[in-house]
Motif scaffolding. Sequence first.
Motif, mmCIF file in Angstrom:
data_model
loop_
_atom_site.group_PDB
_atom_site.id
_atom_site.type_symbol
_atom_site.label_atom_id
_atom_site.label_comp_id
_atom_site.label_asym_id
_atom_site.label_seq_id
_atom_site.Cartn_x
_atom_site.Cartn_y
_atom_site.Cartn_z
ATOM 1 N N CYS A 1 102.328 -18.050 62.284
ATOM 2 C CA CYS A 1 102.285 -16.927 61.097
ATOM 3 C C CYS A 1 103.358 -15.841 61.485
ATOM 4 O O CYS A 1 103.723 -15.436 60.473
ATOM 5 C CB CYS A 1 100.923 -16.537 60.935
ATOM 6 N N ARG B 1 110.161 -9.644 58.988
ATOM 7 C CA ARG B 1 110.618 -10.888 58.074
ATOM 8 C C ARG B 1 110.067 -10.057 56.746
ATOM 9 O O ARG B 1 109.502 -9.046 56.703
ATOM 10 C CB ARG B 1 109.593 -11.884 58.324
ATOM 11 N N HIS B 2 110.664 -10.647 55.682
ATOM 12 C CA HIS B 2 110.010 -10.163 54.202
ATOM 13 C C HIS B 2 109.030 -11.106 53.595
ATOM 14 O O HIS B 2 109.076 -12.421 53.706
ATOM 15 C CB HIS B 2 111.464 -10.047 53.471
ATOM 16 N N PHE B 3 107.988 -10.519 53.158
ATOM 17 C CA PHE B 3 106.980 -11.409 52.207
ATOM 18 C C PHE B 3 107.034 -10.899 50.884
ATOM 19 O O PHE B 3 107.304 -9.710 50.403
ATOM 20 C CB PHE B 3 105.630 -10.914 52.885
ATOM 21 N N THR C 1 113.113 -18.462 57.248
ATOM 22 C CA THR C 1 112.850 -18.831 55.804
ATOM 23 C C THR C 1 113.159 -20.210 55.267
ATOM 24 O O THR C 1 113.247 -20.364 54.401
ATOM 25 C CB THR C 1 113.766 -17.839 54.907
ATOM 26 N N VAL D 1 108.678 -19.368 49.347
ATOM 27 C CA VAL D 1 107.737 -18.280 49.634
ATOM 28 C C VAL D 1 106.573 -18.790 50.585
ATOM 29 O O VAL D 1 105.562 -19.096 50.566
ATOM 30 C CB VAL D 1 107.128 -17.606 48.471
ATOM 31 N N GLY E 1 109.275 -16.150 57.059
ATOM 32 C CA GLY E 1 109.275 -15.128 56.031
ATOM 33 C C GLY E 1 109.758 -15.745 54.730
ATOM 34 O O GLY E 1 109.977 -17.062 54.642
ATOM 35 N N ASP E 2 109.954 -14.864 53.490
ATOM 36 C CA ASP E 2 110.251 -15.485 52.284
ATOM 37 C C ASP E 2 111.756 -14.943 52.159
ATOM 38 O O ASP E 2 112.171 -13.952 52.526
ATOM 39 C CB ASP E 2 109.287 -14.875 51.361
ATOM 40 N N SER F 1 104.991 -17.380 53.088
ATOM 41 C CA SER F 1 104.009 -16.723 53.554
ATOM 42 C C SER F 1 102.848 -17.264 52.698
ATOM 43 O O SER F 1 101.458 -16.935 53.028
ATOM 44 C CB SER F 1 104.277 -15.359 52.634
ATOM 45 N N ARG F 2 102.741 -17.975 51.690
ATOM 46 C CA ARG F 2 101.822 -18.511 50.822
ATOM 47 C C ARG F 2 101.094 -19.675 51.706
ATOM 48 O O ARG F 2 99.854 -20.029 51.401
ATOM 49 C CB ARG F 2 102.067 -19.244 49.585
#
Length: 329
Positions: A165, A53-55, A287, A152, A169-170, A154-155
């Motif tokens: 968790c 995933r992307h953060f 996402t 986002v 992802g973002d 992840s925040r």
Amino acid sequence: MTASSPRYSRITGTGSCLPPRRVTNEEFAADLAQRGIETSDQWIVERTGIRARHFADPAVASSDLAVAAARQALESAGRTPAEIDLIIVATSTPDMVFPSTACIVQQKLGVHGCAAFDVQAVCSGFVYALSVADAMIKAGTASRALVIGAEVFSRILDFNDRTTCVLFGDGAGAVVLEASDTPGILASELHADGRHVGILCTPGTVSGGQVLGDPLLKMDGQAVFKLAVSVLEDVARSVLEKAGRTEADIDWLIPHQANIRIMQGTAKKLKLPLERLVVTVDEHGNTSAASIPLALDHAVRTGRIQRGDTLMLEGVGGGFTWGAVLLDY
């Protein structure tokens, strides 16, 4: 388009944005192990299909990802920001309490005057936003809309809870939706059932300068799974009936990218071969409102989706919300 002709809406451009930081399951497992929490790439993949995933970096907001995706979509459509007369952003992670992230996107795009607002339906958000934009275009109150899903997540994750968790992802995805003489969006349907508020929520709020409640995501995974499986098939069939189409007319199924088992199960119930299922959950994770437009743009840019293809978009999310849109691309 003449004054007497029917008014429809069509997607004329797509775009997306993923933060540069890619986090693999192995990296996640190593980080959690330092906190005494056990997980593994195998454990995550078997249960979800997610491999990475992307953060976003701390200084990057939902609006930043949204603007990048919007610019791609505008370029794809051959439009400039000044030609847009409606901006809708679907997000559960806005830049601030208010104003809307859509207004911030509008400012960052350097335009002003058109309607701009957010839609909050969690992972169903993009389907909700697209349906609203379609209705406004058909009503004649807009002609060219930017519809964006941006998150986002992840925040708001609890990095001590391995059951949630590792899932999210973002990212951001966007489309330009324009008035047309020929049908693009064929039918849509939206639903919600507030009896299930508690199974997927972030139960915190801001009051008196402090956070009240818990500002981190909570999920009853089994309850979400059961509801998602039951509603996605039903809403897809209902939308097909509205449009006068059948499962055989679907070229591509683009569901909310939450869990590969839910996605594959829905495809099988609709009698679609898995090759017709657009899958990005393995690389993007969940996402939320961004997942469907991200998957759509990926399939368009890799050449899988071609003009004239019929697409079924569908999502489920906290609320509990769900919905679907059938369209000719």
